[in-house]
Design a protein around this motif. Structure first.
Motif, mmCIF file in Angstrom:
data_model
loop_
_atom_site.group_PDB
_atom_site.id
_atom_site.type_symbol
_atom_site.label_atom_id
_atom_site.label_comp_id
_atom_site.label_asym_id
_atom_site.label_seq_id
_atom_site.Cartn_x
_atom_site.Cartn_y
_atom_site.Cartn_z
ATOM 1 N N ARG A 102 44.053 44.974 45.434
ATOM 2 C CA ARG A 102 45.183 44.796 46.359
ATOM 3 C C ARG A 102 44.748 44.214 47.698
ATOM 4 N NH1 ARG A 102 50.168 46.520 46.152
ATOM 5 N NH2 ARG A 102 49.667 47.779 44.318
ATOM 6 N N PHE A 103 43.720 44.783 48.299
ATOM 7 C CA PHE A 103 43.272 44.297 49.600
ATOM 8 C C PHE A 103 42.776 42.859 49.497
ATOM 9 C CE2 PHE A 103 39.967 43.956 52.959
ATOM 10 C CZ PHE A 103 40.796 44.089 54.053
ATOM 11 N N GLY A 104 42.080 42.518 48.398
ATOM 12 C CA GLY A 104 41.616 41.154 48.195
ATOM 13 C C GLY A 104 42.760 40.175 48.033
ATOM 14 N N ALA A 105 43.802 40.587 47.303
ATOM 15 C CA ALA A 105 44.960 39.711 47.105
ATOM 16 C C ALA A 105 45.683 39.452 48.425
ATOM 17 C CB ALA A 105 45.916 40.341 46.093
ATOM 18 N N ILE A 106 45.868 40.507 49.209
ATOM 19 C CA ILE A 106 46.571 40.366 50.486
ATOM 20 C C ILE A 106 45.768 39.515 51.468
ATOM 21 C CG2 ILE A 106 47.367 41.646 52.521
ATOM 22 C CD1 ILE A 106 48.074 43.951 50.640
ATOM 23 N N SER A 107 44.455 39.701 51.471
ATOM 24 C CA SER A 107 43.619 39.029 52.462
ATOM 25 C C SER A 107 43.281 37.594 52.093
ATOM 26 C CB SER A 107 42.317 39.820 52.663
ATOM 27 O OG SER A 107 42.577 41.120 53.122
ATOM 28 N N TYR A 108 43.039 37.311 50.812
ATOM 29 C CA TYR A 108 42.474 36.017 50.433
ATOM 30 C C TYR A 108 43.354 35.165 49.531
ATOM 31 C CZ TYR A 108 38.436 38.365 52.355
ATOM 32 O OH TYR A 108 37.597 39.038 53.204
ATOM 33 N N LEU A 109 44.400 35.742 48.947
ATOM 34 C CA LEU A 109 45.312 34.953 48.126
ATOM 35 C C LEU A 109 46.632 34.676 48.846
ATOM 36 C CD1 LEU A 109 45.124 36.242 44.433
ATOM 37 C CD2 LEU A 109 44.319 34.078 45.372
ATOM 38 N N GLU A 110 47.254 35.735 49.302
ATOM 39 C CA GLU A 110 48.589 35.610 49.900
ATOM 40 C C GLU A 110 48.671 34.548 50.999
ATOM 41 O OE1 GLU A 110 52.032 38.460 51.931
ATOM 42 O OE2 GLU A 110 50.092 39.283 51.388
ATOM 43 N N PRO A 111 47.687 34.443 51.922
ATOM 44 C CA PRO A 111 47.814 33.435 52.982
ATOM 45 C C PRO A 111 47.745 31.994 52.496
ATOM 46 C CG PRO A 111 46.203 35.134 53.560
ATOM 47 C CD PRO A 111 46.503 35.293 52.109
#
Length: 300
Positions: A102-111
């Motif tokens: 979750r933290f990886g998706a929010i930090s490195y994918l979502e933007p």
């Protein structure tokens, strides 16, 4: 060679490579029962048994070993030829299946969703957000995003961003009532909000390190256990206890005065998130485009 012989032979090779029907079926994105029927039909056409199989394992017969020895170089050459033709496309197209913490998706994918879609409009990103430690191949994923300490050794890894730190935080009201811990061992006397990684039965022990010393862990206790760190942060804001999460996520609340960062000199940085994928001779064009895009975006 019949029209479907290549697919059947590829299925046989995949079963041998992965060691069982379940993992091979996930790799080929078919059901284990369909894969079993494919192999049975191939053996009937050839008139020989290629695999000896039990409920737990498969073993190559002498006939299967001889076939695989001749088959593998030919299949690699055919796959290389197909990959070369696909590489001639001006625009990569297809689906990239991603498993991300979750933290990886929010930090490195979502933007990057908007920029990636603008650059590669014909690529579909199929993202599964899951903090559990998933077998990438068995799960049918092309790439994953995970903390470096949890990477499998047989994967290609691409660093995303810099190091991370985890920091204990509590509300001013909690600290006024229960006191402020000065050393990680003091946490044993406090009400801490625990985290259990999805898919695990154990509770995460908080890790600390000061200066050039060694890492050590503290098995804290408290009134709440969660599988989502965001819930722990929310509980800390409600004076339930002390939470432990990434500095980047707690910083806005510390800056606003809603939370207080604790024992920061004991909170050492550690390698952060990596994009990772299986080592293989030929990577599909959409997967290669996605890996290159993230590599360039987070290389700094």
């Amino acid at each position: 060679m019949r029209g479907n012989d290549f697919a059947d032979l590829k299925a046989f090779a995949a079963i041998v490579e992965h060691g069982n029907f379940t993992r091979a079926a996930a790799h080929l994105r078919v059901s284990p029962s369909a894969l079993s029927q494919t192999l049975r039909a191939l053996e009937e056409r050839l008139g020989v048994r290629l695999l000896n199989r039990t409920t737990r394992s498969v073993a190559v017969t002498e006939a299967g070993a001889r076939l695989l020895t001749r088959l593998k170089p030919a299949m690699e050459e055919l796959e290389a030829a197909v990959a070369d033709v696909k590489d001639l496309r001006d625009t990569p197209a297809g689906t990239v299946r991603i498993q991300a913490a979750r933290f990886g998706a929010i930090s490195y994918l979502e933007p990057l969703f908007g920029k990636f879609h603008a650059a590669h409009p014909d690529i579909v990103l199929d993202v599964t957000v899951d903090d559990a430690l998933t077998d990438l191949v068995a799960g049918g994923f092309d790439v994953g995003i995970r903390l470096g300490e949890w990477l499998d050794h047989d994967m290609v890894a691409v660093k995303l961003g810099g190091h991370l730190r985890q920091v204990p935080v509590a509300s001013p009201r909690y600290l006024a009532k229960h006191g402020t811990p000065k050393h990680p061992r003091d946490l044993l006397k406090h009400r801490c909000i625990n985290w259990r990684q999805p898919g695990s039965s154990g509770i995460y022990a908080w890790e600390f390190k000061k200066g050039g010393g060694d890492w050590f862990s503290i098995a804290v206790k408290g009134p709440l256990v969660v599988s989502d760190r965001a819930l722990a942060l929310s509980a800390a804001l409600q004076d339930v206890g002390i939470a432990f999460w990434a500095e980047e996520r707690v910083r806005p609340f510390v800056q606003s005065g809603k939370l207080v960062a604790l024992m920061e000199d004991w909170c050492a940085p550690f390698p952060g998130f990596f994009l990772y994928y299986p080592k293989q001779k030929h990577t599909a064009p959409p997967v290669r485009a996605f890996v290159q895009f993230l590599r360039q975006a987070w290389s700094s």
